[in-house]
Design a protein around this motif. Structure first.
Motif, short mmCIF file in Angstrom:
data_model
loop_
_atom_site.label_atom_id
_atom_site.label_comp_id
_atom_site.label_asym_id
_atom_site.label_seq_id
_atom_site.Cartn_x
_atom_site.Cartn_y
_atom_site.Cartn_z
N UNK A 173 0.84 -1.16 -0.05
CA UNK A 173 0.09 0.11 -0.09
C UNK A 173 0.60 1.14 -0.02
N UNK A 174 0.61 2.32 -0.87
CA UNK A 174 1.45 3.52 -0.78
C UNK A 174 0.82 4.35 0.32
N UNK A 175 -0.11 4.05 1.15
CA UNK A 175 -0.57 4.75 2.09
C UNK A 175 0.07 4.66 3.45
N UNK A 176 0.68 3.35 3.63
CA UNK A 176 1.31 3.14 5.00
C UNK A 176 2.56 2.15 4.77
N UNK A 177 2.52 1.54 3.34
CA UNK A 177 3.79 0.63 3.15
C UNK A 177 3.44 -0.88 3.60
N UNK A 178 2.13 -1.00 3.94
CA UNK A 178 1.81 -2.45 4.48
C UNK A 178 1.63 -3.29 3.33
N UNK A 179 2.00 -4.70 3.60
CA UNK A 179 1.74 -5.71 2.56
C UNK A 179 0.33 -5.69 2.11
N UNK A 180 -0.06 -5.66 0.96
CA UNK A 180 -1.57 -5.76 0.49
C UNK A 180 -1.70 -7.30 0.02
N UNK A 181 -0.74 -7.84 -1.03
CA UNK A 181 -1.39 -9.26 -1.38
C UNK A 181 0.24 -9.79 -1.68
N UNK A 182 0.28 -11.11 -1.67
CA UNK A 182 1.51 -11.79 -2.08
C UNK A 182 1.31 -13.11 -2.65
N UNK A 183 2.03 -13.44 -3.51
CA UNK A 183 2.02 -14.96 -4.37
C UNK A 183 3.47 -15.46 -4.47
N UNK A 184 3.70 -16.86 -4.16
CA UNK A 184 4.85 -17.34 -4.23
C UNK A 184 5.02 -17.76 -5.59
N UNK A 185 6.33 -17.50 -6.09
CA UNK A 185 6.69 -17.75 -7.36
C UNK A 185 7.68 -18.99 -7.56
N UNK A 186 7.78 -19.44 -8.81
CA UNK A 186 8.33 -20.83 -8.89
C UNK A 186 9.91 -20.24 -9.06
N UNK A 187 10.30 -19.21 -9.25
CA UNK A 187 12.01 -18.82 -9.38
C UNK A 187 11.67 -17.43 -9.25
N UNK A 188 12.98 -16.89 -8.93
CA UNK A 188 13.38 -15.55 -8.80
C UNK A 188 12.78 -14.63 -10.12
N UNK A 189 12.24 -13.60 -9.93
CA UNK A 189 12.00 -12.75 -10.92
C UNK A 189 13.11 -11.92 -11.36
N UNK A 190 13.21 -11.83 -12.82
CA UNK A 190 14.57 -11.20 -13.25
C UNK A 190 14.05 -9.74 -14.33
N UNK A 191 12.71 -9.72 -14.45
CA UNK A 191 12.32 -8.75 -15.21
C UNK A 191 10.90 -8.36 -14.81
N UNK A 192 10.25 -7.15 -14.73
CA UNK A 192 8.90 -6.92 -14.61
C UNK A 192 8.50 -5.71 -15.40
N UNK A 193 7.29 -5.80 -15.69
CA UNK A 193 6.76 -4.54 -16.54
C UNK A 193 5.27 -4.63 -16.14
N UNK A 194 4.55 -3.32 -16.09
CA UNK A 194 3.13 -3.08 -15.68
C UNK A 194 2.52 -2.58 -17.05
N UNK A 195 1.51 -2.96 -17.49
CA UNK A 195 0.76 -2.21 -18.50
C UNK A 195 -0.30 -1.26 -17.89
N UNK A 196 -0.95 -0.47 -18.85
CA UNK A 196 -1.66 0.75 -18.45
C UNK A 196 -2.85 0.14 -17.88
#
Length: 331
Positions: A111-134
């Motif tokens: 959350x940008x309000x207080x920095x609290x963890x909003x959601x999470x999900x386990x990945x099968x391996x480390x992420x080496x690249x991320x991108x967000x669409x509009x």
């Protein structure tokens, strides 16, 4: 001063020489290296992610204070942190000690309000690249040669993307403005050439893979108004037609060592970090260097990015502060 102050002119090729430092965010910090920057879609928040430490900071630019409005300390790999709307930040983080599979990393949203963890999900391996669409769709490229699409709003997997090779180092990812295409630029561990991966998300899940003709990949970005894609090496620029899958032109800039690339909203200008010591502004159609600025010291600087309205450039300075640049009040 608010970032959305409309008395300031949009940055253009004509007024770029008049660019001035108008605001400095944050206080000097120790051990900052190559900070990644990201505006939220409204342009009212700015995020800084230190590439080599656990520090995430963000600012609400509609307030008068230059102190960060939020921060998170979390051990992370040198990976992007991205806004989802204005209220959440998405990144990849380490596993929790209590996890059933303790080595598996996580996709995390704060959350940008207080920095609290909003959601999470386990990945099968480390992420080496991320991108967000509009529209809030996330591309995640994983270490094991996997890529997936993730719906951040619904917090669920959409589908896997095929074709990523195991032995690549992902340098940057991007979505086209209409979310039809996704791209990643990579270095091969056992090759002398960088390559581009381009997925058509409305058709086949296998990418078009194109060798770029230079050794070290730096950044990739879609043109905001045309079906074009720019892949950058540290000195090289390759412009491609997305629909026809062909190279339109190339040019080089041996005066600067580039590590990131961003477009102005109209696509007229490109801004890049330059030489690890400053930033440079280019005309897209001609490749002409319009402006370059250096902080004049040996501190390694980070990203340079445009605000969504094109009136500001944010630049991560080597001392841990972030500078905002504009051309001053509009006439």
């Amino acid at each position: 001063m608010s970032l959305t102050d409309l008395t300031r002119a949009v940055i253009t090729a004509a007024n770029a020489p008049g660019l001035k430092h108008v605001r400095q965010l944050g206080s000097p910090l120790d051990s900052v290296r190559w900070e990644r920057l990201c505006f939220d879609p409204s342009g009212t928040r700015l995020l800084a992610k230190d590439a080599w430490s656990s520090r995430l900071r963000w600012w609400n630019l509609d307030t008068a204070t230059d102190v960060a409005s939020g921060s998170v300390e979390l051990k992370m790999e040198p990976i992007e942190a991205l806004f989802h709307g204005s209220n959440h930040i998405v990144t990849a983080g380490p596993p929790v000690a209590e996890a059933a599979v303790t080595w598996r990393p996580r996709l995390m949203a704060f959350s940008t309000t207080d920095g609290s963890l909003w959601r999470e999900e386990t990945l099968s391996a480390p992420a080496t690249g991320l991108a967000m669409s509009r529209d809030g769709m996330l591309l995640a490229v994983l270490e094991r040669g996997e890529a997936l699409l993730w719906d951040v709003a619904a917090w669920k997997w959409i589908r896997d993307l095929q074709g990523v090779e195991w032995h690549v180092q992902v340098k940057a990812c991007a979505f086209s403005q209409d979310s039809r295409f996704a791209a990643a630029i990579v270095n091969y561990y056992n090759h002398d050439q960088a390559a581009l991966y381009l997925w058509n998300l409305k058709a086949s899940s296998r990418p078009w893979v194109h060798p770029l003709g230079f050794q070290f990949a730096a950044s990739v970005a879609f043109h905001p108004t045309l079906p074009l894609l720019v892949a950058r090496g540290v000195h090289e620029v390759v412009v491609m037609d997305v629909n026809e899958r062909r190279v339109l032109r190339r040019f080089n800039d041996y005066s600067h060592y580039v590590t990131n690339l961003d477009f102005s909203p109209d696509g007229e200008l490109m801004v890049s970090s330059a030489g690890g010591r400053g930033f440079a502004l280019y005309h897209f159609d001609t490749g002409e260097l319009l402006l370059s600025h250096s902080n004049g010291d040996d501190l390694e600087t980070g990203d340079a990015v445009f605000s969504p309205d094109g009136r500001f450039i944010a630049w991560a300075k080597g001392d841990g502060t972030v500078g905002l640049w504009s051309v001053g009040p509009a006439p």
